[in-house]
Design an enzyme around this catalytic site. Sequence first.
Site, PDB file in Angstrom:
ATOM      1  N   HIS A   6       0.837  -1.344   0.028  1.00 10.64           N
ATOM      2  CA  HIS A   6       0.002  -0.157  -0.072  1.00 10.64           C
ATOM      3  C   HIS A   6       0.912   1.256  -0.055  1.00 10.64           C
ATOM      4  CE1 HIS A   6      -3.821  -1.833   0.567  1.00 10.64           C
ATOM      5  NE2 HIS A   6      -3.533  -2.561   1.479  1.00 10.64           N
TER       6      HIS A   6
ATOM      7  N   TYR B 126      -9.615   4.621   7.084  1.00 10.69           N
ATOM      8  CA  TYR B 126      -9.775   5.112   8.289  1.00 10.69           C
ATOM      9  C   TYR B 126     -10.841   6.102   8.450  1.00 10.69           C
ATOM     10  CZ  TYR B 126      -5.700   2.761   9.598  1.00 10.69           C
ATOM     11  OH  TYR B 126      -4.521   1.815   9.725  1.00 10.69           O
TER      12      TYR B 126
ATOM     13  N   PRO C 183      -5.261  -0.619  18.350  1.00  9.03           N
ATOM     14  CA  PRO C 183      -4.903  -1.040  17.168  1.00  9.03           C
ATOM     15  C   PRO C 183      -5.023  -0.010  15.900  1.00  9.03           C
ATOM     16  CG  PRO C 183      -6.977  -1.955  17.601  1.00  9.03           C
ATOM     17  CD  PRO C 183      -6.552  -1.313  18.770  1.00  9.03           C
TER      18      PRO C 183
ATOM     19  N   LYS D 104       0.451  -1.107  14.921  1.00  8.48           N
ATOM     20  CA  LYS D 104       1.782  -0.703  15.541  1.00  8.48           C
ATOM     21  C   LYS D 104       2.048  -1.990  16.417  1.00  8.48           C
ATOM     22  CE  LYS D 104       3.474   2.673  13.731  1.00  8.48           C
ATOM     23  NZ  LYS D 104       3.143   2.010  12.310  1.00  8.48           N
TER      24      LYS D 104
ATOM     25  N   TYR E 129       3.275   6.178  10.358  1.00  5.19           N
ATOM     26  CA  TYR E 129       2.441   5.108  10.075  1.00  5.19           C
ATOM     27  C   TYR E 129       3.264   3.922   9.388  1.00  5.19           C
ATOM     28  CZ  TYR E 129      -1.543   2.645   8.272  1.00  5.19           C
ATOM     29  OH  TYR E 129      -2.503   1.500   8.088  1.00  5.19           O
TER      30      TYR E 129
HETATM   31  P1  RFL Z   1       0.354 -12.975  21.265  1.00  3.53           P
HETATM   32  O1  RFL Z   1       0.055 -12.980  19.673  1.00  3.53           O
HETATM   33  O2  RFL Z   1      -0.479 -12.721  22.112  1.00  3.53           O
HETATM   34  O3  RFL Z   1       0.927 -14.270  21.512  1.00  3.53           O
HETATM   35  C1  RFL Z   1       1.296 -14.760  22.894  1.00  3.53           C
HETATM   36  C2  RFL Z   1       1.282 -16.260  22.926  1.00  3.53           C
HETATM   37  O4  RFL Z   1       1.614 -16.810  24.193  1.00  3.53           O
HETATM   38  C3  RFL Z   1       0.793 -17.665  24.579  1.00  3.53           C
HETATM   39  N1  RFL Z   1       0.684 -17.851  25.926  1.00  3.53           N
HETATM   40  C4  RFL Z   1       1.026 -18.875  26.668  1.00  3.53           C
HETATM   41  N2  RFL Z   1       1.888 -19.799  26.506  1.00  3.53           N
HETATM   42  C5  RFL Z   1       2.059 -20.627  27.550  1.00  3.53           C
HETATM   43  N3  RFL Z   1       1.957 -20.335  28.721  1.00  3.53           N
HETATM   44  C6  RFL Z   1       1.451 -19.192  29.188  1.00  3.53           C
HETATM   45  N4  RFL Z   1       0.933 -18.915  30.432  1.00  3.53           N
HETATM   46  C7  RFL Z   1       0.780 -18.514  28.150  1.00  3.53           C
HETATM   47  N5  RFL Z   1       0.093 -17.534  27.968  1.00  3.53           N
HETATM   48  C8  RFL Z   1      -0.181 -16.827  26.710  1.00  3.53           C
HETATM   49  C9  RFL Z   1      -0.640 -17.367  23.807  1.00  3.53           C
HETATM   50  O5  RFL Z   1      -1.435 -18.338  23.766  1.00  3.53           O
HETATM   51  C10 RFL Z   1      -0.230 -16.899  22.641  1.00  3.53           C
HETATM   52  O6  RFL Z   1       0.072 -17.992  21.603  1.00  3.53           O
HETATM   53  O7  RFL Z   1       1.441 -11.952  21.446  1.00  3.53           O
HETATM   54  P2  RFL Z   1       2.784 -11.340  20.448  1.00  3.53           P
HETATM   55  O8  RFL Z   1       3.445 -12.624  20.060  1.00  3.53           O
HETATM   56  O9  RFL Z   1       3.528 -10.501  21.184  1.00  3.53           O
HETATM   57  O10 RFL Z   1       2.299 -10.661  19.352  1.00  3.53           O
HETATM   58  C11 RFL Z   1       1.483  -9.531  19.452  1.00  3.53           C
HETATM   59  C12 RFL Z   1       0.375  -9.296  18.372  1.00  3.53           C
HETATM   60  O11 RFL Z   1      -0.452 -10.454  18.394  1.00  3.53           O
HETATM   61  C13 RFL Z   1      -0.437  -7.930  18.550  1.00  3.53           C
HETATM   62  O12 RFL Z   1       0.360  -6.980  18.868  1.00  3.53           O
HETATM   63  C14 RFL Z   1      -1.225  -7.292  17.235  1.00  3.53           C
HETATM   64  O13 RFL Z   1      -2.110  -8.490  17.003  1.00  3.53           O
HETATM   65  C15 RFL Z   1      -1.721  -6.191  17.325  1.00  3.53           C
HETATM   66  N6  RFL Z   1      -2.762  -5.557  16.479  1.00  3.53           N
HETATM   67  C16 RFL Z   1      -2.198  -5.263  15.313  1.00  3.53           C
HETATM   68  N7  RFL Z   1      -0.590  -5.118  14.881  1.00  3.53           N
HETATM   69  C17 RFL Z   1      -0.177  -4.387  14.047  1.00  3.53           C
HETATM   70  O14 RFL Z   1       1.264  -4.358  14.127  1.00  3.53           O
HETATM   71  N8  RFL Z   1      -0.816  -3.921  12.724  1.00  3.53           N
HETATM   72  C18 RFL Z   1      -2.098  -4.151  12.765  1.00  3.53           C
HETATM   73  O15 RFL Z   1      -2.721  -3.944  11.877  1.00  3.53           O
HETATM   74  C19 RFL Z   1      -2.768  -4.751  13.979  1.00  3.53           C
HETATM   75  N9  RFL Z   1      -3.986  -4.854  14.182  1.00  3.53           N
HETATM   76  C20 RFL Z   1      -3.990  -5.940  16.423  1.00  3.53           C
HETATM   77  C21 RFL Z   1      -4.682  -5.603  15.217  1.00  3.53           C
HETATM   78  C22 RFL Z   1      -4.756  -6.597  17.355  1.00  3.53           C
HETATM   79  C23 RFL Z   1      -6.063  -6.630  17.538  1.00  3.53           C
HETATM   80  N10 RFL Z   1      -6.623  -7.281  18.369  1.00  3.53           N
HETATM   81  C24 RFL Z   1      -7.362  -8.345  18.331  1.00  3.53           C
HETATM   82  C25 RFL Z   1      -6.082  -7.047  19.867  1.00  3.53           C
HETATM   83  C26 RFL Z   1      -6.279  -5.708  15.224  1.00  3.53           C
HETATM   84  C27 RFL Z   1      -6.684  -6.271  16.441  1.00  3.53           C
HETATM   85  C28 RFL Z   1      -8.335  -6.200  16.238  1.00  3.53           C
HETATM   86  C1  PHB Z   2      -6.157  -4.838   9.882  1.00  2.00           C
HETATM   87  O1  PHB Z   2      -6.122  -5.245   8.692  1.00  2.00           O
HETATM   88  O2  PHB Z   2      -6.779  -5.927  10.745  1.00  2.00           O
HETATM   89  C2  PHB Z   2      -5.747  -3.764  10.460  1.00  2.00           C
HETATM   90  C3  PHB Z   2      -5.518  -2.692   9.717  1.00  2.00           C
HETATM   91  C4  PHB Z   2      -4.991  -1.420  10.077  1.00  2.00           C
HETATM   92  C5  PHB Z   2      -5.354  -1.319  11.332  1.00  2.00           C
HETATM   93  C6  PHB Z   2      -5.680  -2.160  12.354  1.00  2.00           C
HETATM   94  C7  PHB Z   2      -5.970  -3.511  11.776  1.00  2.00           C
HETATM   95  O3  PHB Z   2      -4.888   0.169  12.128  1.00  2.00           O
END
Ligand code: RFL
Ligand code: PHB
Length: 401
Positions: free
Chosen positions: A76, A206, A298, A302, A390
């Site tokens: 993008h 957005y 989110p 980041k 961004y």
């Molecule tokens: P995770 O992905 O939560 O993984 C942690 C893992 O640890 C396990 N765990 C355990 N294992 C053993 N013993 C225990 N006691 C444990 N407790 C937990 C869990 O089962 C899991 O498998 O953390 P990690 O690896 O640090 O990754 C972080 C990312 O997942 C998170 O920052 C992103 O998803 C945030 N996020 C976004 N980030 C971006 O950079 N770009 C995006 O577009 C973006 N969009 C988003 C997002 C997060 C969202 N949600 C649902 C919070 C959009 C959404 C909606």
């Molecule tokens: C996504 O594609 O899930 C997404 C994209 C942009 C954001 C957050 C989530 O800021």
Amino acid sequence: MSHSKRTQVAIIGAGPSGLLLGALLHRAGIDNIILERQTPDYVLSRIRAGILEQVSVDLLHEAGVGQGVSSGGTVHHSIELVFANKRHPIDVTRLTDGKVVTAYGQTEVTKDLMEHRTLKGLQTIYEAQDVALHNFDSKHPSITYKVGGTTHTLQADFIAGCDGFHGVSRASLPSGAVREYEKVYPFGWLGILADVPPVSPHAIVYANSERGFALCSMRSMTRSRYYVQCPIDDKVEDWSDERFWNELKSRLDPELAGKIITGPSIEKSIAPLRSFVAEPMRFGSLFLAGDAAHIVPPTGAKGLNLASTDVKYLSSAFIEFFKENSSAGIDNYSARCLKRIWRAERFSWWLTTLMHRFPDTEGFGQKVQEAELDYLVHSEALSKSLAENYVGLPLNFGEHA
Ligand code: RFL
Ligand code: PHB
């Protein structure tokens, strides 16, 4: 009976942080074992991030798993802001002298990393229950866990806590060892995934509308990801697909709304919005990385990107320790990460505040938000600030400050 094993780095959590750390360490010849509470299928069923900074894409290549993002990612060059029923493109690439972001799902990143681990014969212990950390204030930390009722012990030189916000690593720290900073927002995001072509295949949209925030994103040319701001106590069951699509359309400008192609959702979930940082990110032989140490709302996309750079810094620190006999990297790990993290915290808070409707904001706050949106799309300086944050900071950010 109790079973004992040894590794150089014991990693807790097989999310993107733990898996990427494992791959980077393996590439440098450093032995590691991952302990994960869930099954592989469960880990892959969590639909989360979608936007990767170039730094994160480069790290996937460095880890030897860049093929998926090269063939399946969508580059993008711009984002689009919608407010007062009008669309305002922000040409991110022009404003950052050529930088881009890539749409590629966290699920795919995780799958690529899992497959790579299997291919290389690296050990991941799924369904590890009752994970407990011991002696991490010493040079001989260990972890105990249970699989199928049998207790195991894993000895290591270091423990990497990559177990997300609700994990056991941060929770194991003695009270007073970390300072926590937190802001909880008074709303959530309801997200759906659907196998329909994205309404905006070339720019993430957005939208700030009277009815609240909305976001149009994608996973591929045939799979879309959309979100709407919702009350924090709403339940997924309250939201039929039809209600979701109508709400989404009502928050976009009429032209874009008219182009939305609807279809049955294949996933639907509500996520709370939170800003959170735990400082420091190291305690003795235990290092926190990714969501275990910090959360961003989110809106700025980041979270996954910060997780990637934490583990890049952490893998470099461990490589320096094991290969060059230097503790400089591990001593500097927390401070190095936190500089970047606070920049991303600021940006994510700012964009969240700018784009959402706050239930408690009076008329004045609303008017200031409208003025700032107008300022943003008419000011090269402010647009540049949005764009450079961004696309993300360089890996050496803050080092020469
Ligand atoms: P995770 O992905 O939560 O993984 C942690 C893992 O640890 C396990 N765990 C355990 N294992 C053993 N013993 C225990 N006691 C444990 N407790 C937990 C869990 O089962 C899991 O498998 O953390 P990690 O690896 O640090 O990754 C972080 C990312 O997942 C998170 O920052 C992103 O998803 C945030 N996020 C976004 N980030 C971006 O950079 N770009 C995006 O577009 C973006 N969009 C988003 C997002 C997060 C969202 N949600 C649902 C919070 C959009 C959404 C909606
Ligand atoms: C996504 O594609 O899930 C997404 C994209 C942009 C954001 C957050 C989530 O800021």
